[in-house]
Design an enzyme around this catalytic site. Structure first.
Site, PDB file in Angstrom:
ATOM      1  N   ARG A   1     -22.671  28.162  -5.436  1.00 20.19           N
ATOM      2  CA  ARG A   1     -23.059  26.781  -4.966  1.00 20.19           C
ATOM      3  C   ARG A   1     -23.714  27.299  -3.603  1.00 20.19           C
ATOM      4  O   ARG A   1     -23.146  27.841  -2.645  1.00 20.19           O
ATOM      5  CB  ARG A   1     -22.154  25.838  -5.038  1.00 20.19           C
ATOM      6  CG  ARG A   1     -21.641  25.813  -6.419  1.00 20.19           C
ATOM      7  CD  ARG A   1     -20.679  24.692  -6.887  1.00 20.19           C
ATOM      8  NE  ARG A   1     -21.114  23.366  -6.410  1.00 20.19           N
ATOM      9  CZ  ARG A   1     -20.333  22.428  -6.526  1.00 20.19           C
ATOM     10  NH1 ARG A   1     -19.258  22.403  -6.711  1.00 20.19           N
ATOM     11  NH2 ARG A   1     -20.907  21.088  -5.958  1.00 20.19           N
TER      12      ARG A   1
ATOM     13  N   ARG B   1      -9.850  14.263   1.376  1.00 17.42           N
ATOM     14  CA  ARG B   1      -9.925  13.787   2.897  1.00 17.42           C
ATOM     15  C   ARG B   1      -8.385  13.379   3.260  1.00 17.42           C
ATOM     16  O   ARG B   1      -8.053  13.727   4.533  1.00 17.42           O
ATOM     17  CB  ARG B   1     -10.682  12.458   2.693  1.00 17.42           C
ATOM     18  CG  ARG B   1     -12.245  12.989   2.768  1.00 17.42           C
ATOM     19  CD  ARG B   1     -13.176  11.699   2.273  1.00 17.42           C
ATOM     20  NE  ARG B   1     -14.370  12.247   2.127  1.00 17.42           N
ATOM     21  CZ  ARG B   1     -15.161  12.901   1.161  1.00 17.42           C
ATOM     22  NH1 ARG B   1     -14.512  13.344   0.021  1.00 17.42           N
ATOM     23  NH2 ARG B   1     -16.484  13.165   1.120  1.00 17.42           N
TER      24      ARG B   1
ATOM     25  N   ARG C   1     -25.769  21.263 -14.127  1.00 22.19           N
ATOM     26  CA  ARG C   1     -25.463  20.085 -15.056  1.00 22.19           C
ATOM     27  C   ARG C   1     -26.763  19.228 -15.969  1.00 22.19           C
ATOM     28  O   ARG C   1     -26.566  18.903 -17.016  1.00 22.19           O
ATOM     29  CB  ARG C   1     -24.785  19.049 -14.233  1.00 22.19           C
ATOM     30  CG  ARG C   1     -23.309  18.746 -14.351  1.00 22.19           C
ATOM     31  CD  ARG C   1     -22.547  17.831 -13.498  1.00 22.19           C
ATOM     32  NE  ARG C   1     -21.451  18.300 -13.197  1.00 22.19           N
ATOM     33  CZ  ARG C   1     -20.382  17.867 -12.495  1.00 22.19           C
ATOM     34  NH1 ARG C   1     -20.866  16.968 -11.565  1.00 22.19           N
ATOM     35  NH2 ARG C   1     -19.298  18.342 -12.398  1.00 22.19           N
TER      36      ARG C   1
ATOM     37  N   ASP D   1     -21.853  11.947  -9.885  1.00 21.11           N
ATOM     38  CA  ASP D   1     -20.903  12.685 -10.727  1.00 21.11           C
ATOM     39  C   ASP D   1     -20.681  11.935 -12.111  1.00 21.11           C
ATOM     40  O   ASP D   1     -20.085  12.432 -12.918  1.00 21.11           O
ATOM     41  CB  ASP D   1     -19.444  12.758 -10.013  1.00 21.11           C
ATOM     42  CG  ASP D   1     -19.091  13.620  -9.057  1.00 21.11           C
ATOM     43  OD1 ASP D   1     -20.495  14.426  -8.625  1.00 21.11           O
ATOM     44  OD2 ASP D   1     -18.624  13.303  -7.955  1.00 21.11           O
TER      45      ASP D   1
ATOM     46  N   LYS E   1     -10.477  11.820  -6.421  1.00 20.26           N
ATOM     47  CA  LYS E   1     -10.489  13.239  -5.885  1.00 20.26           C
ATOM     48  C   LYS E   1     -11.210  13.389  -4.616  1.00 20.26           C
ATOM     49  O   LYS E   1     -10.589  13.973  -3.646  1.00 20.26           O
ATOM     50  CB  LYS E   1     -11.404  14.098  -6.818  1.00 20.26           C
ATOM     51  CG  LYS E   1     -11.503  15.683  -6.532  1.00 20.26           C
ATOM     52  CD  LYS E   1     -11.683  16.295  -7.771  1.00 20.26           C
ATOM     53  CE  LYS E   1     -13.071  16.254  -8.382  1.00 20.26           C
ATOM     54  NZ  LYS E   1     -14.215  16.897  -7.519  1.00 20.26           N
ATOM     55  N   SER E   2     -12.178  12.672  -4.401  1.00 14.59           N
ATOM     56  CA  SER E   2     -12.845  12.548  -2.883  1.00 14.59           C
ATOM     57  C   SER E   2     -11.744  12.211  -1.799  1.00 14.59           C
ATOM     58  O   SER E   2     -11.639  12.851  -0.794  1.00 14.59           O
ATOM     59  CB  SER E   2     -14.045  11.828  -2.705  1.00 14.59           C
ATOM     60  OG  SER E   2     -15.205  12.503  -3.610  1.00 14.59           O
TER      61      SER E   2
ATOM     62  N   ARG F   1     -16.710  18.127 -16.168  1.00 18.20           N
ATOM     63  CA  ARG F   1     -17.507  17.172 -16.347  1.00 18.20           C
ATOM     64  C   ARG F   1     -18.157  17.046 -17.492  1.00 18.20           C
ATOM     65  O   ARG F   1     -18.530  16.182 -18.436  1.00 18.20           O
ATOM     66  CB  ARG F   1     -18.114  16.272 -15.240  1.00 18.20           C
ATOM     67  CG  ARG F   1     -17.426  16.036 -13.878  1.00 18.20           C
ATOM     68  CD  ARG F   1     -17.903  15.241 -13.102  1.00 18.20           C
ATOM     69  NE  ARG F   1     -17.380  14.956 -11.852  1.00 18.20           N
ATOM     70  CZ  ARG F   1     -16.342  14.495 -11.536  1.00 18.20           C
ATOM     71  NH1 ARG F   1     -15.582  13.780 -12.431  1.00 18.20           N
ATOM     72  NH2 ARG F   1     -15.726  14.679 -10.333  1.00 18.20           N
TER      73      ARG F   1
ATOM     74  N   GLN G   1     -20.649  15.393   1.044  1.00 24.54           N
ATOM     75  CA  GLN G   1     -19.894  16.623   1.475  1.00 24.54           C
ATOM     76  C   GLN G   1     -20.511  16.955   3.022  1.00 24.54           C
ATOM     77  O   GLN G   1     -19.669  17.426   4.074  1.00 24.54           O
ATOM     78  CB  GLN G   1     -19.864  17.718   0.766  1.00 24.54           C
ATOM     79  CG  GLN G   1     -19.239  17.373  -0.634  1.00 24.54           C
ATOM     80  CD  GLN G   1     -19.402  18.427  -1.801  1.00 24.54           C
ATOM     81  OE1 GLN G   1     -20.011  19.493  -1.568  1.00 24.54           O
ATOM     82  NE2 GLN G   1     -18.596  18.099  -2.752  1.00 24.54           N
TER      83      GLN G   1
ATOM     84  N   GLY H   1     -16.266  22.278  -4.532  1.00 23.58           N
ATOM     85  CA  GLY H   1     -17.244  22.194  -3.180  1.00 23.58           C
ATOM     86  C   GLY H   1     -16.629  21.260  -2.294  1.00 23.58           C
ATOM     87  O   GLY H   1     -17.066  21.611  -1.196  1.00 23.58           O
TER      88      GLY H   1
END
Ligand code: S3P
Length: 427
Positions: free
Chosen positions: A120, A26, A341, A310, A21-22, A384, A164, A91
């Site tokens: 957030r 990008r 979380r 994560d 995902k990251s 998650r 981030q 996020g």
């Protein structure tokens, strides 16, 4: 949508894990900022990443899906979109795009998000970008309006470690010639640094200081994205806790800033191996194999957390099946993820008959080698949390239900099919 996971026989075989995902966010953002064409293979087509794809298209990039997971991005000079940029639940989309736009003179946009994202904290990016000279209207929460400006340099201390925040600063810095440095007392994932190098902008890292190099004009390139270790975490933990299981995942990103879970599982006694380590678009990938193992409890300190930030819900599941008291320190950041979380993990474990407590920013889990289950777990709309407790249900004595499963699509579309492909009973 409610889902229920039940214990059945052992899990076995190979899981097809979607792209990271990251790296997917990008690749789309850098491709949209670059000159020329970028081809992306293995892009994660999850709701979070699709929000980024829509946003960069609205900024003027040409974004085409050629075939499943194969995308082409034609970079452009960004312009102000007509509508707000809706970052959904993501996020990463919000913080990275705020950084990118902050350094683009003449571009103005309002960023919005869903209920979770709008709760957030954003000051962590607004404050350093403001010191670079950014003009951002709003306070600590979305919606925020960013008016791109000519920025100056910055030397920012990235504490608490946030990839981030670091990435937002690096992306904003692409629009200035001034020195841009991020000091990292504890390193955070370095996918932006690696991918900027692929696009022709070298980023140096020396003694914990990340410096944006020159030239800062990006050139389109081909990026192949490895499998997401944060998604792989769930079937791998499932295999380690379900007796008789053996599961493998190919081509997983094993960047050392992402492998905290694997190292911790090994320290707990998991039979886990990496093979065929290789480089792909600057990232190390490998094939990962794990077998069911009897686990000892873990002791994790705060400096180990960024490399598994994560994966804590998945690790908590492994700890629930370990024999003894696990202690995981330094979890303050978990309070401001897609849900609280830390609170959600503790409540879910207790509901499933596992003693657990959040003690300040520490998590203590009192494993007894077996878990009762037999509960409906509240996910608070957090993907998650949903995947972690379904994983727990696969090895618990009684079935485990999660109250809301739609959000799994934000990071791992196909989760249910992938888990079923190795024998999991999820209905
Ligand atoms: C991410 C960084 C981490 C992580 C998130 C993705 C990224 O967040 O939790 O899921 O892609 O840069 P922080 O930067 O808040 O640590």
């Amino acid at each position: 949508m409610r889902l229920v996971a039940r214990r059945r026989g052992p899990l076995g075989g190979e899981v097809a894990i979607p792209g990271d995902k990251s790296c997917s966010h990008r690749a789309l953002i850098l491709g949209a900022m670059a000159k020329g064409e970028t081809r992306i293979s293995g892009l994660l087509e999850s709701d979070d990443v699709l929000a980024t794809a829509r946003a960069v298209a609205a900024f003027g990039a040409k974004v085409d899906r050629l075939e499943p997971n194969e995308w082409r991005v034609e970079g452009a000079r960004w312009t102000s979109p007509v509508d707000p940029a809706d970052c959904g639940n993501s996020g990463t989309a919000a913080r990275l795009l705020i950084g990118a736009v902050a350094g683009m003179e003449g571009v103005s946009v309002t960023f919005t998000g869903d209920g979770s994202l709008s709760a957030r904290p954003m000051r962590r990016v607004i404050a350093p970008l403001g010191r670079m000279g950014a003009w951002i209207e709003g306070d600590d929460r979305l919606p925020l309006t960013v008016h791109g400006a000519r920025l100056g340099g910055i030397e920012h201390v990235n504490d608490p470690a946030s990839a981030q925040v670091k990435s937002a600063i690096l992306l904003a810095g692409l629009g200035t010639g001034a020195p841009v440095a991020v000091i990292e007392p504890v390193p955070s994932r370095d996918h932006s640094e690696i991918m900027l190098g692929q696009f022709g902008c070298e980023v140096s890292v020396q003694e914990g200081v990340v410096r944006l190099g020159k030239p800062r004009g990006l050139i389109g390139c081909n990026i192949t994205i490895g499998a997401d270790p944060s998604s792989a975490a769930f079937p791998l933990v499932a295999a380690v806790v379900v007796p008789g299981s053996e599961v493998a995942a190919r081509g997983v990103i094993v960047n050392p800033l992402r492998t905290g879970l694997y190292e911790t599982l090994e320290a707990m006694g998991a039979d886990l191996s990496l093979s065929q380590e290789r480089l792909q678009s600057g990232e190390i990938i490998a094939d990962v194999r794990i077998r069911h193992s009897l686990l000892s409890p873990c002791q994790v300190n705060a400096s180990q957390i960024p490399a598994m930030i994560d994966e804590i819900p998945a690790l908590a599941v492994a700890c629930a099946f370990a024999d003894g008291e696990s202690l995981i320190e330094g979890l303050a950041e978990l309070r401001v993820k897609e849900s609280d979380r830390l609170g959600a993990v503790v409540a879910g474990l207790i509901a499933c008959g596992v003693a657990a407590v959040a003690d300040g920013d520490c998590l203590r889990i009192f494993g007894r080698g077996a878990v009762r289950g037999g509960a409906s777990v509240v996910t608070h709309g957090d993907h998650r949390i949903a995947m972690a407790f379904l994983t727990l249900g696969l090895a618990a004595e009684q079935p485990v239900e999660v109250d809301q499963a739609e959000m799994i699509a934000t990071s791992f579309p196909g989760f249910i099919e992938v888990m079923r492909s190795v024998g999991a009973d999820i209905q």
